[in-house]
Design a protein around this motif. Structure first.
Motif, PDB file in Angstrom:
ATOM      1  N   MET A   1       0.816  -1.189   0.000  1.00  0.00           N
ATOM      2  CA  MET A   1       0.000   0.000   0.000  1.00  0.00           C
ATOM      3  C   MET A   1       0.872   1.270   0.000  1.00  0.00           C
ATOM      4  O   MET A   1       0.544   2.231  -0.680  1.00  0.00           O
ATOM      5  CB  MET A   1      -0.909  -0.011   1.213  1.00  0.00           C
ATOM      6  N   LEU A   2       1.944   1.225   0.749  1.00  0.00           N
ATOM      7  CA  LEU A   2       2.870   2.363   0.741  1.00  0.00           C
ATOM      8  C   LEU A   2       3.524   2.536  -0.624  1.00  0.00           C
ATOM      9  O   LEU A   2       3.739   3.665  -1.083  1.00  0.00           O
ATOM     10  CB  LEU A   2       3.930   2.192   1.831  1.00  0.00           C
ATOM     11  N   LEU A   3       3.855   1.419  -1.251  1.00  0.00           N
ATOM     12  CA  LEU A   3       4.457   1.474  -2.580  1.00  0.00           C
ATOM     13  C   LEU A   3       3.487   2.090  -3.584  1.00  0.00           C
ATOM     14  O   LEU A   3       3.876   2.926  -4.414  1.00  0.00           O
ATOM     15  CB  LEU A   3       4.881   0.077  -3.029  1.00  0.00           C
ATOM     16  N   THR A   4       2.241   1.737  -3.529  1.00  0.00           N
ATOM     17  CA  THR A   4       1.224   2.304  -4.416  1.00  0.00           C
ATOM     18  C   THR A   4       1.081   3.804  -4.187  1.00  0.00           C
ATOM     19  O   THR A   4       1.027   4.589  -5.144  1.00  0.00           O
ATOM     20  CB  THR A   4      -0.134   1.606  -4.192  1.00  0.00           C
ATOM     21  N   ALA A   5       1.052   4.220  -2.943  1.00  0.00           N
ATOM     22  CA  ALA A   5       0.953   5.651  -2.631  1.00  0.00           C
ATOM     23  C   ALA A   5       2.175   6.398  -3.141  1.00  0.00           C
ATOM     24  O   ALA A   5       2.068   7.507  -3.690  1.00  0.00           O
ATOM     25  CB  ALA A   5       0.796   5.850  -1.131  1.00  0.00           C
ATOM     26  N   TYR A   6       3.341   5.796  -2.986  1.00  0.00           N
ATOM     27  CA  TYR A   6       4.572   6.404  -3.478  1.00  0.00           C
ATOM     28  C   TYR A   6       4.550   6.529  -5.001  1.00  0.00           C
ATOM     29  O   TYR A   6       4.923   7.566  -5.548  1.00  0.00           O
ATOM     30  CB  TYR A   6       5.773   5.574  -3.016  1.00  0.00           C
ATOM     31  N   LEU A   7       4.127   5.493  -5.694  1.00  0.00           N
ATOM     32  CA  LEU A   7       4.094   5.515  -7.162  1.00  0.00           C
ATOM     33  C   LEU A   7       3.060   6.499  -7.698  1.00  0.00           C
ATOM     34  O   LEU A   7       3.186   6.990  -8.818  1.00  0.00           O
ATOM     35  CB  LEU A   7       3.836   4.115  -7.701  1.00  0.00           C
ATOM     36  N   ILE A   8       2.041   6.791  -6.921  1.00  0.00           N
ATOM     37  CA  ILE A   8       1.052   7.796  -7.329  1.00  0.00           C
ATOM     38  C   ILE A   8       1.550   9.209  -7.005  1.00  0.00           C
ATOM     39  O   ILE A   8       1.419  10.125  -7.803  1.00  0.00           O
ATOM     40  CB  ILE A   8      -0.309   7.516  -6.649  1.00  0.00           C
ATOM     41  N   ALA A   9       2.163   9.360  -5.839  1.00  0.00           N
ATOM     42  CA  ALA A   9       2.601  10.683  -5.398  1.00  0.00           C
ATOM     43  C   ALA A   9       3.831  11.177  -6.155  1.00  0.00           C
ATOM     44  O   ALA A   9       3.963  12.379  -6.401  1.00  0.00           O
ATOM     45  CB  ALA A   9       2.895  10.652  -3.900  1.00  0.00           C
ATOM     46  N   LEU A  10       4.723  10.304  -6.520  1.00  0.00           N
ATOM     47  CA  LEU A  10       5.961  10.704  -7.187  1.00  0.00           C
ATOM     48  C   LEU A  10       5.717  11.484  -8.480  1.00  0.00           C
ATOM     49  O   LEU A  10       6.257  12.586  -8.641  1.00  0.00           O
ATOM     50  CB  LEU A  10       6.851   9.477  -7.427  1.00  0.00           C
ATOM     51  N   PRO A  11       4.917  10.995  -9.423  1.00  0.00           N
ATOM     52  CA  PRO A  11       4.681  11.779 -10.645  1.00  0.00           C
ATOM     53  C   PRO A  11       3.963  13.104 -10.374  1.00  0.00           C
ATOM     54  O   PRO A  11       4.241  14.112 -11.029  1.00  0.00           O
ATOM     55  CB  PRO A  11       3.824  10.874 -11.526  1.00  0.00           C
ATOM     56  N   ILE A  12       3.069  13.098  -9.407  1.00  0.00           N
ATOM     57  CA  ILE A  12       2.335  14.331  -9.087  1.00  0.00           C
ATOM     58  C   ILE A  12       3.291  15.394  -8.572  1.00  0.00           C
ATOM     59  O   ILE A  12       3.294  16.537  -9.038  1.00  0.00           O
ATOM     60  CB  ILE A  12       1.207  14.043  -8.080  1.00  0.00           C
ATOM     61  N   PHE A  13       4.143  15.038  -7.614  1.00  0.00           N
ATOM     62  CA  PHE A  13       5.088  16.009  -7.065  1.00  0.00           C
ATOM     63  C   PHE A  13       6.165  16.398  -8.082  1.00  0.00           C
ATOM     64  O   PHE A  13       6.641  17.526  -8.084  1.00  0.00           O
ATOM     65  CB  PHE A  13       5.713  15.483  -5.778  1.00  0.00           C
ATOM     66  N   THR A  14       6.523  15.483  -8.955  1.00  0.00           N
ATOM     67  CA  THR A  14       7.483  15.807 -10.014  1.00  0.00           C
ATOM     68  C   THR A  14       6.893  16.850 -10.959  1.00  0.00           C
ATOM     69  O   THR A  14       7.566  17.820 -11.329  1.00  0.00           O
ATOM     70  CB  THR A  14       7.868  14.535 -10.800  1.00  0.00           C
ATOM     71  N   LEU A  15       5.649  16.690 -11.366  1.00  0.00           N
ATOM     72  CA  LEU A  15       5.003  17.657 -12.245  1.00  0.00           C
ATOM     73  C   LEU A  15       4.844  19.019 -11.575  1.00  0.00           C
ATOM     74  O   LEU A  15       5.028  20.062 -12.199  1.00  0.00           O
ATOM     75  CB  LEU A  15       3.659  17.128 -12.722  1.00  0.00           C
ATOM     76  N   ILE A  16       4.500  19.014 -10.299  1.00  0.00           N
ATOM     77  CA  ILE A  16       4.369  20.276  -9.570  1.00  0.00           C
ATOM     78  C   ILE A  16       5.718  20.989  -9.498  1.00  0.00           C
ATOM     79  O   ILE A  16       5.815  22.193  -9.754  1.00  0.00           O
ATOM     80  CB  ILE A  16       3.796  20.029  -8.156  1.00  0.00           C
ATOM     81  N   THR A  17       6.763  20.249  -9.187  1.00  0.00           N
ATOM     82  CA  THR A  17       8.099  20.841  -9.102  1.00  0.00           C
ATOM     83  C   THR A  17       8.538  21.395 -10.451  1.00  0.00           C
ATOM     84  O   THR A  17       9.055  22.505 -10.540  1.00  0.00           O
ATOM     85  CB  THR A  17       9.110  19.793  -8.597  1.00  0.00           C
TER      86      THR A  17
END
Length: 72
Positions: A1-17
């Motif tokens: 579950m943590l891995l899924t959250a990480y894989l979802i959050a990573l692209p979102i934060f990358t795009l924001i940055t």
């Protein structure tokens, strides 16, 4: 579950940055390009009085604009 959250959050934060950093790089590029001027002759002005009236310089029987921006 943590891995899924990480894989979802990573692209979102990358795009924001990237969206926050991209304007800094493009503004710097256009500011640099906007400050470089090149002289060019103005072909539709063919006499000295009209050339000097527009704030340009008459030289070698041509009207020269010294503030020509190459990005124009």
């Amino acid at each position: 579950m943590l891995l899924t959250a990480y894989l979802i959050a990573l692209p979102i934060f990358t795009l924001i940055t990237l969206s926050l950093l991209l304007p800094l790089f493009t503004a710097g590029f256009f500011a640099f390009a906007g400050t470089s001027h090149h002289s060019t002759s103005i072909p539709w002005i063919d006499n000295a009085s009209e050339c000097e009236h527009t704030g340009r310089n008459w030289r070698d029987r041509k009207c020269w604009d010294h503030e020509h921006n190459p990005m124009f």
